[in-house]
Motif scaffolding. Structure first.
Motif, PDB file in Angstrom:
ATOM      1  N   GLU A  84      36.653  39.182  32.127  1.00  0.00           N
ATOM      2  CA  GLU A  84      37.926  38.482  32.310  1.00  0.00           C
ATOM      3  C   GLU A  84      39.082  39.423  32.594  1.00  0.00           C
ATOM      4  N   GLU A  85      38.983  40.657  32.121  1.00  0.00           N
ATOM      5  CA  GLU A  85      40.073  41.612  32.291  1.00  0.00           C
ATOM      6  C   GLU A  85      40.349  41.931  33.759  1.00  0.00           C
ATOM      7  N   ILE A  86      39.364  41.682  34.606  1.00  0.00           N
ATOM      8  CA  ILE A  86      39.475  41.993  36.031  1.00  0.00           C
ATOM      9  C   ILE A  86      40.318  40.952  36.779  1.00  0.00           C
ATOM     10  N   ASP A 114      35.938  55.126  31.749  1.00  0.00           N
ATOM     11  CA  ASP A 114      34.533  55.219  32.126  1.00  0.00           C
ATOM     12  C   ASP A 114      33.737  53.973  31.761  1.00  0.00           C
ATOM     13  N   SER A 115      34.393  52.958  31.207  1.00  0.00           N
ATOM     14  CA  SER A 115      33.692  51.704  30.899  1.00  0.00           C
ATOM     15  C   SER A 115      33.426  50.945  32.195  1.00  0.00           C
ATOM     16  N   LEU A 116      32.583  49.950  32.124  1.00  0.00           N
ATOM     17  CA  LEU A 116      32.284  49.136  33.305  1.00  0.00           C
ATOM     18  C   LEU A 116      33.549  48.486  33.847  1.00  0.00           C
ATOM     19  N   VAL A 117      34.369  47.934  32.954  1.00  0.00           N
ATOM     20  CA  VAL A 117      35.615  47.287  33.373  1.00  0.00           C
ATOM     21  C   VAL A 117      36.560  48.313  34.001  1.00  0.00           C
ATOM     22  N   GLY A 118      36.657  49.498  33.418  1.00  0.00           N
ATOM     23  CA  GLY A 118      37.526  50.541  33.969  1.00  0.00           C
ATOM     24  C   GLY A 118      37.093  50.983  35.349  1.00  0.00           C
ATOM     25  N   LYS A 119      35.789  51.176  35.513  1.00  0.00           N
ATOM     26  CA  LYS A 119      35.278  51.576  36.827  1.00  0.00           C
ATOM     27  C   LYS A 119      35.435  50.454  37.845  1.00  0.00           C
TER      28      LYS A 119
END
Length: 174
Positions: A84-86, A114-119
């Motif tokens: 959801e953050e995306i 480096d998290s999935l959401v960050g990448k």
């Protein structure tokens, strides 16, 4: 070494332009002044489009419409296993560069880069454009009024970049 070269490159280019103008016997001051005059005229012609876009972005951000859209799309995102953050970034990116940068910063603070959401968010920022700003500024500066097809193609390209950033992130980083 590269830092030195990159720092010296712009003054060298300016010097080469001045030397070339001298060789061709061009009054470089007059040419520079004429360019400055044209840039002021361009800025004045773009100003109404830019102000309109900034006001529209402010209304969109402060009206609560972004939160409403997120609440509507959250069930779909959960079904597709998209974080959801995306979504705020995906909605804001075509509208505002500074707004989407603020959202990206928030994502990277609350989730590790480096998290999935960050990448995923970082890839989305690099794969998309501030479409409405670009259309308002660039097409407005040359007086294009009919930009329906440009808008459709640009938004399709943004959507492609967003989908690709999500899919690629899942493939490479999970």
């Amino acid at each position: 070494m590269l830092d030195y070269i990159s720092d010296a490159l712009i003054p060298i280019i300016i010097l080469l332009i001045l030397l070339y103008g001298k060789k061709k016997k061009v009054n470089m001051y007059d040419v520079f002044a004429e360019g400055t005059k044209e840039s002021i005229n361009t800025a004045l012609s773009v100003f109404p489009n830019l102000i309109t876009m900034l006001i529209a972005i402010g209304i969109f951000r402060n009206s609560g419409l972004l939160d409403f859209i997120i609440s509507l799309l959250s069930p779909v995102l959960n079904t597709l296993q998209i974080p959801e953050e995306i979504l705020p970034l995906a909605i804001m990116r075509p509208i505002s560069g500074s707004g989407s940068t603020a959202i990206l910063s928030d994502i990277l603070i609350n989730n590790h880069p480096d998290s999935l959401v960050g990448k995923m968010a970082s890839t989305m920022m690099g794969s998309t454009e501030t479409t409405f700003y670009v259309i308002a500024l660039y097409l407005g500066s040359i007086g294009v009024k009919k930009h329906k097809y440009t808008l459709k193609a640009s938004l399709l390209a943004d959507l492609s970049g967003m989908v690709a950033s999500i899919v690629i992130s899942y493939i490479l980083f999970t």
